[in-house]
Structure formats: structure tokens, C-alpha cells
Motif scaffolding. Sequence first.
Motif: not given
Length: 121
Positions: A71-98
Motif C-alpha cells: 500500500v505504501a508503494g501504491g501511495f508513492i507511485a500515486l505521488g509520482i503521477l500527481c506531483f511530478s506529472g503535474s509539474l511536467y504539465g505546468l511547465a509544458l502547458t497553460d493548464w493552471r488547474w494542475l
Amino acid sequence: MKGNQLAAIGCIFAAIAVALGAFAAHGLKAQLTPYALSIIEKGVQYQFWHALALIALGLWLHVTPQRLLSVAGGFIALGILCFSGSLYGLALTDWRWLWPVTPLGGMSFLIGWGLAAWSLW
């Protein structure tokens, strides 16, 4: 999730971090502002370190099979998707909702680390 699956997911996230870091440094450097590049770099750093954590947790699951580690690993994987994924989206797009997604990723990291510590204690 089984230990080998968790470790494999960590390896995939690590490979993606290397590819994104290289692409940002070489392919996007001329198109992005220094600030946007720094956001991508931060996402890559967090993704890579947490990918290594997933690999370690996956290997640890082979030694100490505990559901809470999975379960801990699942939360860490979710963290990668949400944290890093949102940073990539914010840097590359105008999607401020991220912006609100980034702290959710950080909270997922904290929950994952806390569960891992509790399980291993």
C-alpha cells in the motif's frame, strides 16, 4: 501488489525520469523558460528518487511480505503521477488547474513514506 511488480514499476518510472530529464535538457531547452525548465528538473528529481524507493520497497517485499508495504508503494507511485506529472504539465502547458494536484502528490508521498515506516517498524 507483488514485490516484483512494485520494483518493475519503479524501474519504469526511473527510465521515464531519465528520458524526460534528457529531453528537457536537450530538446526543450531552447523552447522553455529557465523557470519552466527548473519545474521539469524538480519533477524529474522527485520522480527518480521515488522510483528508487519503489524498487527498494519491491525488493523488501520479497524479504518481508506485508500488505502495508505494498500500500505504501501504491501511495508513492500515486505521488509520482500527481506531483511530478503535474509539474511536467505546468511547465509544458497553460493548464493552471494542475496547481492543486501538486500538493496532492506531495501528500501521497508523505502517506507512502509514513506507511512504509509503520510497516517496517
